[in-house]
Each structure stands twice: as structure tokens, then as C-alpha cells.
Design a protein around this motif. Sequence first.
Motif, short mmCIF file in Angstrom:
data_model
loop_
_atom_site.label_atom_id
_atom_site.label_comp_id
_atom_site.label_asym_id
_atom_site.label_seq_id
_atom_site.Cartn_x
_atom_site.Cartn_y
_atom_site.Cartn_z
N GLY A 95 10.69 -3.33 2.69
CA GLY A 95 10.13 -2.79 1.66
C GLY A 95 10.47 -1.38 1.37
O GLY A 95 10.73 -0.63 2.31
N ALA A 96 10.59 -0.83 0.20
CA ALA A 96 10.93 0.54 -0.27
C ALA A 96 9.75 1.42 0.22
O ALA A 96 8.64 1.14 -0.33
N ILE A 97 9.95 2.50 0.98
CA ILE A 97 9.25 3.48 1.03
C ILE A 97 9.85 4.99 0.71
O ILE A 97 11.09 4.89 0.77
N VAL A 98 9.11 5.93 1.05
CA VAL A 98 9.59 7.07 0.77
C VAL A 98 10.08 7.71 2.09
O VAL A 98 9.53 7.41 3.18
N SER A 99 11.37 8.39 2.23
CA SER A 99 11.87 8.65 3.41
C SER A 99 11.12 9.44 4.24
O SER A 99 10.77 10.59 3.65
N ALA A 144 1.01 -1.22 -0.02
CA ALA A 144 0.00 0.07 0.17
C ALA A 144 0.73 1.20 0.05
O ALA A 144 0.51 2.24 0.73
N THR A 145 1.84 1.19 -0.85
CA THR A 145 2.85 2.57 -1.06
C THR A 145 3.13 2.95 -2.21
O THR A 145 3.14 2.06 -3.16
N THR A 146 3.08 4.23 -2.35
CA THR A 146 3.37 4.89 -3.73
C THR A 146 4.70 5.47 -3.67
O THR A 146 4.88 6.20 -2.59
N VAL A 147 5.70 5.29 -4.46
CA VAL A 147 7.01 5.86 -4.48
C VAL A 147 7.19 6.68 -5.80
O VAL A 147 6.72 6.06 -6.92
N VAL A 199 8.98 17.77 3.98
CA VAL A 199 8.33 17.11 2.96
C VAL A 199 9.04 15.83 2.64
O VAL A 199 9.99 15.61 2.39
N ALA A 200 8.35 14.58 2.93
CA ALA A 200 8.78 13.47 2.56
C ALA A 200 9.52 13.34 1.12
O ALA A 200 8.80 13.85 0.21
#
Length: 145
Positions: free
Chosen positions: A21-25, A5-8, A82-83
Amino acid sequence: PVANATTVTKGNVVELNANGGAIVSPVGQTVKVNHFVALETVANAGALGALTVPVAVAGHFVTVVAGAAIQPGANVVASAAVAGRVITMAGANTADQIVGIYWGKEGGTIAKAGGAPYLESFTDGADFPPSDAAAGDVIEVQLVD
């Protein structure tokens, strides 16, 4: 793999969460993790790893968005506001939070024609000159470990 459930978004500073899992910092930046920059936009509506995102790793030069004013040669860390953006390393940051080094920003200007069909043109003012960046500028950063 992208976290569930993540958008990069392309150009975001990303890191891996505890599940790999890759996430926006996040703005509450994680310490002692490697940071990467997403090379494509990926929206993972499924489970962890259902989709993957290609990333740039340490040693590469990438373009990201500045979260505040930055001077050339400054170490940058994930933005506190801002992420996915970067800001100058401050006293509260530690060396293991450094994402990269800021070298310059886009030197060109984009102009939009005043009448239909409203075509855009780009005038190159020398790519990435070493000049101060402002919040929202697209900048060149060299990623580090």
C-alpha cells in the motif's frame, strides 16, 4: 493502491509499505524501496486498495517541498523531520535512499492585493532557476531509481 486508513497529499514523497500500500515516506526512512511522488490527494478511510493514487515514477521531473536548505544538483532523500518532504542526502544516508536530484525552485512571486476583493497575482521570475532552496520552498526534483 493506498494503504488502509491513510491520506496521501499531492506532492508528498511516497513509497509502498510491506503490504503493497502507498504511504507517505516516513521520517524514519525505509531503505531499498522505490520512491514516488503523489500527483493527487487521496484519503483512504477504507481497506488497503479501496482507493488508488496516481504517482510520478523514476525519470520524471516533479515538484515537492524542501524540508531544509538544498543546493542545486544535490541528491535528495526523504526528510528526517517532516514526512513527505525532501532534504539533502547526508553521511548517514545510503545510495538506496535517494529519491532524486534537486535542480531548482519556483522562480515567481505571489502578491495579494491590499484591498477587497484581495486578488492574487503571480509574477514569473523565470521558472525553476538553479538556486539554493530553503525549508518550505516548492522545488523541482528529478526522480531516480
